[in-house]
Design a protein around this motif. Sequence first.
Motif, PDB file in Angstrom:
ATOM      1  N   LEU A   1      36.437  53.729  53.223  1.00  9.84           N
ATOM      2  CA  LEU A   1      37.069  53.707  54.539  1.00  9.84           C
ATOM      3  C   LEU A   1      38.090  54.839  54.604  1.00  9.84           C
ATOM      4  CD1 LEU A   1      37.507  49.833  54.782  1.00  9.84           C
ATOM      5  CD2 LEU A   1      35.647  51.235  55.672  1.00  9.84           C
ATOM      6  N   ASP A   2      37.859  55.763  55.535  1.00  7.72           N
ATOM      7  CA  ASP A   2      38.657  56.997  55.597  1.00  7.72           C
ATOM      8  C   ASP A   2      40.141  56.747  55.835  1.00  7.72           C
ATOM      9  OD1 ASP A   2      36.503  58.707  55.243  1.00  7.72           O
ATOM     10  OD2 ASP A   2      35.940  58.547  57.352  1.00  7.72           O
ATOM     11  N   TRP A   3      40.448  55.610  56.481  1.00  5.22           N
ATOM     12  CA  TRP A   3      41.837  55.374  56.882  1.00  5.22           C
ATOM     13  C   TRP A   3      42.627  54.625  55.819  1.00  5.22           C
ATOM     14  CZ3 TRP A   3      37.419  53.552  58.999  1.00  5.22           C
ATOM     15  CH2 TRP A   3      37.131  52.205  58.826  1.00  5.22           C
ATOM     16  N   ARG A   4      41.989  54.299  54.699  1.00  8.21           N
ATOM     17  CA  ARG A   4      42.685  53.601  53.636  1.00  8.21           C
ATOM     18  C   ARG A   4      42.839  54.539  52.450  1.00  8.21           C
ATOM     19  NH1 ARG A   4      41.978  47.907  52.428  1.00  8.21           N
ATOM     20  NH2 ARG A   4      41.962  46.763  54.381  1.00  8.21           N
TER      21      ARG A   4
ATOM     22  N   LEU B   1      39.899  46.443  48.741  1.00  9.70           N
ATOM     23  CA  LEU B   1      39.284  45.801  49.911  1.00  9.70           C
ATOM     24  C   LEU B   1      38.612  44.455  49.592  1.00  9.70           C
ATOM     25  CD1 LEU B   1      38.598  46.212  53.013  1.00  9.70           C
ATOM     26  CD2 LEU B   1      36.391  47.063  52.231  1.00  9.70           C
TER      27      LEU B   1
ATOM     28  N   TYR C   1      43.930  59.967  50.473  1.00  6.63           N
ATOM     29  CA  TYR C   1      42.866  59.489  51.349  1.00  6.63           C
ATOM     30  C   TYR C   1      41.527  59.975  50.803  1.00  6.63           C
ATOM     31  CZ  TYR C   1      46.232  58.113  54.942  1.00  6.63           C
ATOM     32  OH  TYR C   1      47.237  57.516  55.637  1.00  6.63           O
TER      33      TYR C   1
END
Lengths: 272, 267
Positions: free
Chosen positions: B98-101, B109, B141
Amino acid sequence: MADVLQQTLPDERTSRSRAWFSQNLPVIAIVIALFLGWELAVRLLNVAEYVLPAPSVIIAKMVSSWELLLVNAWATTLEILLGFGMSVFIGIPLAVLVVYSRVFERVAFPLMVSLQTIPKVALAPILVMWLGYGIMPKVMVAFLISFFPIVINAVIGMRSAEKEMIYLAQSMGASELTTFLKIRLPKALPSIFGGLKVGIGQAVVGATVGEFIAAEKGLGYLQLISQVRLDTPLLFAAVVMLSLIGVTLFNIIAWLERVCLPWSRLRTETDS
Amino acid sequence: MNAPQPSIRGVSIDVRGVTKRYKSARGEPIQALELVDLDIAPGEFISIVGPSGCGKSTLMMLVSGLIPVSSGEIRVDGKPIFGAVKQAGIVFQRDVLLDWRSVLDNVMLPVEIKKLDPKTHLVKARQLLASVGLAGFEDKYPGELSGGMRQRASICRALVQNPGLLLMDEPFGALDALTREQMNVDLQRIWMQERNTVVFITHSIEEAVLLADRVVVMSARPGRIADVLEIDMPRPRGSHSRSDPAFLHHVEKIRRHFMALGILSEA
């Protein structure tokens, strides 16, 4: 240590602004040349002020009638924000329904697409007939015209999650809600912001067109009045105000995007 | 209750007479798998190798419980599976981070979704990242990482919950040859520590032989098990094993299988 910091920071800032300046120098030069050419052409060719006022005349007009411009600009801005706000608060939930409900996907989505082919501007007189001369018809035109890009981009964004990622979430035992909140929605945000950026520009167009049809205030109304009075400098001043509003609102959204999605710029850098 | 234990025992898997039929986009039935039988022992490393469309990914998805069998039965630790298998960690060819984590949040996750104890698993997540050379990258990231590093992170994500079963579908298929070789060595080392059961799907015969206790050779249309080979080479295996006569023998044998099946041809 603190001394070093104090000495290096301003240095860095000036060098950075110098870099920005040298990078944008061609653009600045061209814009200045354009306005100088305009100014000179109008003066040398003796163009009548009611046909094409010189930039200096427009600026002078803006200064002399700043109160008139600001009052009307505020009216238009309010219409834009209300119409755009409606698009966001109706459009995003609707996009969620389209993504999650077969019925909505089959019925609402084709309906929206076919409605999109109707020129919204042509609906403005009807809206005035129904909603009167107040703020509502303008808000509605701004809403209708900015609604579609916001919905379509949100739908595309929410569908962009890879099927492997959805499988992974399922294998972790994630509920639909968890999958939506942790995966689909954040994944959709860059696309949603794209829709918002298109939508805000459209909302400016919608509000102005609404004011052309019937209004008692607003920049569109001010343009109509100036046109009748052959006050071309004021007409241009209103255009400048409109584009200032559009640019400002667009940049607010672009700024929000940068704040909310610090990772998204990285993504595009590595992709390219 | 779900605290990580020092030694993790892999699950056993029994695949009994499993078939899988799909409907194609045009509505024609497609036989993806026909009567597949396979017993996997706890802690065993199984590679599945076969041509495209032989149903090896389908077999993995069936074992994960994410798609249902058409007939037959799959048991995990003796119990028939019903829905997604809780003990499974999955790695796909695409890392789908996930790019935003941040990297660490990506690894965490499963812990978050399964509502496991964050404290103990955070320690485990950091250990795993360090073990694949990603110490110091926890707060980056995914967009800042190379393809190999991203896939390493996605392996850590699959392992953080101490899964009894690690399912890998061509995990190194998108990596360059050198990175791939290093990833093989790293994966083997992690597996020798964790001892979970691994089902590893690959196109590469060499990779399959290098890593596995047993290699399952599949043929296509309909997908069937053509052969199962015991790889009795000492571990840890590495680049040196690739010139081992036993290694070459196994590779050659699998190649001959594919020639007999008409998937490979001489010259």
